[in-house]
Enzyme design. Structure first.
Site, PDB file in Angstrom:
ATOM      1  N   GLU A   7       0.855  -1.198   0.000  1.00 38.51           N
ATOM      2  CA  GLU A   7       0.000   0.000   0.000  1.00 38.51           C
ATOM      3  C   GLU A   7       0.887   1.243   0.000  1.00 38.51           C
ATOM      4  O   GLU A   7       0.920   2.025   0.940  1.00 38.51           O
ATOM      5  CB  GLU A   7      -0.922  -0.002   1.222  1.00 38.51           C
ATOM      6  CG  GLU A   7      -2.031   1.037   1.144  1.00 38.51           C
ATOM      7  CD  GLU A   7      -2.974   0.970   2.330  1.00 38.51           C
ATOM      8  OE1 GLU A   7      -3.468   2.029   2.742  1.00 38.51           O
ATOM      9  OE2 GLU A   7      -3.217  -0.137   2.832  1.00 38.51           O
ATOM     10  N   HIS A   9       2.003   4.649  -1.993  1.00 40.55           N
ATOM     11  CA  HIS A   9       1.212   5.511  -2.857  1.00 40.55           C
ATOM     12  C   HIS A   9       2.020   6.513  -3.676  1.00 40.55           C
ATOM     13  O   HIS A   9       3.131   6.892  -3.318  1.00 40.55           O
ATOM     14  CB  HIS A   9       0.195   6.275  -2.022  1.00 40.55           C
ATOM     15  CG  HIS A   9      -0.828   5.396  -1.381  1.00 40.55           C
ATOM     16  ND1 HIS A   9      -1.633   4.545  -2.095  1.00 40.55           N
ATOM     17  CD2 HIS A   9      -1.174   5.223  -0.081  1.00 40.55           C
ATOM     18  CE1 HIS A   9      -2.438   3.896  -1.283  1.00 40.55           C
ATOM     19  NE2 HIS A   9      -2.174   4.279  -0.045  1.00 40.55           N
ATOM     20  N   HIS A 164      -9.108   0.145  -0.911  1.00 40.93           N
ATOM     21  CA  HIS A 164      -8.554   1.218  -0.070  1.00 40.93           C
ATOM     22  C   HIS A 164      -9.680   2.099   0.446  1.00 40.93           C
ATOM     23  O   HIS A 164     -10.676   2.315  -0.246  1.00 40.93           O
ATOM     24  CB  HIS A 164      -7.572   2.061  -0.890  1.00 40.93           C
ATOM     25  CG  HIS A 164      -6.811   3.049  -0.076  1.00 40.93           C
ATOM     26  ND1 HIS A 164      -7.355   4.238   0.358  1.00 40.93           N
ATOM     27  CD2 HIS A 164      -5.541   3.017   0.397  1.00 40.93           C
ATOM     28  CE1 HIS A 164      -6.455   4.898   1.064  1.00 40.93           C
ATOM     29  NE2 HIS A 164      -5.339   4.178   1.107  1.00 40.93           N
ATOM     30  N   ASP A 287       2.307   1.835   3.968  1.00 40.33           N
ATOM     31  CA  ASP A 287       1.509   3.051   3.751  1.00 40.33           C
ATOM     32  C   ASP A 287       2.372   4.287   3.529  1.00 40.33           C
ATOM     33  O   ASP A 287       2.113   5.360   4.070  1.00 40.33           O
ATOM     34  CB  ASP A 287       0.537   3.279   4.909  1.00 40.33           C
ATOM     35  CG  ASP A 287      -0.669   4.131   4.502  1.00 40.33           C
ATOM     36  OD1 ASP A 287      -0.818   4.415   3.297  1.00 40.33           O
ATOM     37  OD2 ASP A 287      -1.446   4.509   5.388  1.00 40.33           O
TER      38      ASP A 287
END
Length: 326
Positions: A7, A9, A164, A287
């Site tokens: 995850e 980004h 998400h 993240d």
């Protein structure tokens, strides 16, 4: 131990401009969370600082994905063209450093037929590993019949869909998350808790709709240790007798969903997740750039876990490699 984080980004200037150009009713207020120069710069950077941060955290590979809200708030025509360019960018980044990056497609979900077609292109032509989606699109929940082509495509391609979080719809926000001032309300409805209830409920809706009975091998991924709902599998038994599902609802969470920490490096949550669904259903995510894993933080979390070496390897990379083997 090779660590693959799922995850992680990005958002380039074209995407940020498209989001910010939307009229107020279509904008995602959680954009305020990364409306600061450092986060914006890290989202856009696909080389130097990103690689250094991966090395510092102990992450070997990032699976790149567009951050929330993806294409969900855009008009269909704009979403189709922008998703295509974004996926080309992700694929180019992976091709430049295939030892450090893999990619999730972003999909133009306002047009489900186009989303299915773009998923096929992203996987079969660009080599991406699946897609990151953002639950509801406008007033259409994940189980809306219009999204069937997307789930059919993912099932046929045998690739996972990572769900998400995004903000709850306005009616829910007004009912539950207002009355505290703009900054508190966005945090409350967003990463504070609202995102996670929203995402968990969306997946339950999808299961109750029979989507996973039609596609029993379709695979989803939930972050944040299962978006609240994972730890309520026992209570979900109340839904079994009321529904016409082919299996107990808890079985879908154990056979069709995998789970990541999303940077919540909490050993108690890890133990509870392994107990609930088995170590084969746990993946890894940090993240980036919203969570600062610090020096060795990502690797240290796994190294310090009370698990056997083989189990750590499964979470670090083995389960992901099995899930995406085609």
């Amino acid at each position: 131990m090779k660590i693959i984080a799922l995850e992680e980004h990005l958002a380039n200037q074209e995407v940020l401009d498209a989001w910010r150009a939307l009229p107020p009713g279509y904008q995602d207020d959680s954009l305020e969370i990364f409306d600061e120069p450092l986060i914006e710069a890290r989202l856009a950077d696909l080389a130097g600082e990103r690689i250094r941060s991966m090395d510092d955290a102990g992450v070997d590979v990032q699976v790149l994905s567009l951050t929330t809200p993806g294409m969900a708030n855009l008009k269909a025509t704009a979403a189709v063209s922008l998703a295509r360019r974004t996926n080309d960018l992700i694929a180019e980044t992976v091709a430049a450093k295939p030892d450090r990056f893999e990619g999730f497609a972003t999909l133009p979900t306002p047009d489900p037929e186009a989303a299915a077609a773009e998923l096929r292109r992203a996987v079969e032509t660009l080599g991406l590993k699946g897609a990151m989606i953002f639950g509801r699109v406008g007033e259409r929940n994940m189980d809306h019949p219009s999204f069937r082509p997307l789930y059919e495509a993912a099932a046929q391609l045998r690739v996972p869909l990572y769900v998400h979080p995004q903000l709850p719809c306005r009616a829910v926000r007004d009912a539950y998350y207002t009355g505290f001032g703009p900054q508190v309300e966005v945090a409350f409805a967003g990463p504070g808790i609202g995102w996670h209830y929203e995402t968990g409920v969306q997946l339950i809706r999808l299961i109750l709709s029979g989507t996973l009975d039609r596609h029993p091998d379709l695979q989803f991924i939930l972050g944040h240790w299962g978006e609240v709902v994972l730890f309520y599998l026992e209570r979900m038994a109340f839904l079994d007798g009321a529904s016409s599902l082919h299996r107990p609802l808890r079985d879908y969470f154990r056979q069709n969903v995998s789970y990541t920490p999303s940077g919540i490096f909490n050993h108690e949550y890890l133990r509870r997740t392994v107990k609930a669904v088995g170590v084969e259903r746990v993946l890894f995510s940090a993240d980036y750039p919203f969570i600062d894993a610090g020096l060795g933080g990502a690797r240290g979390f796994l190294e310090q876990a009370e698990l056997a070496p083989r189990e750590k390897e499964l979470i670090a990379h083995g389960n992901w490699e099995r899930l995406t083997a085609r």
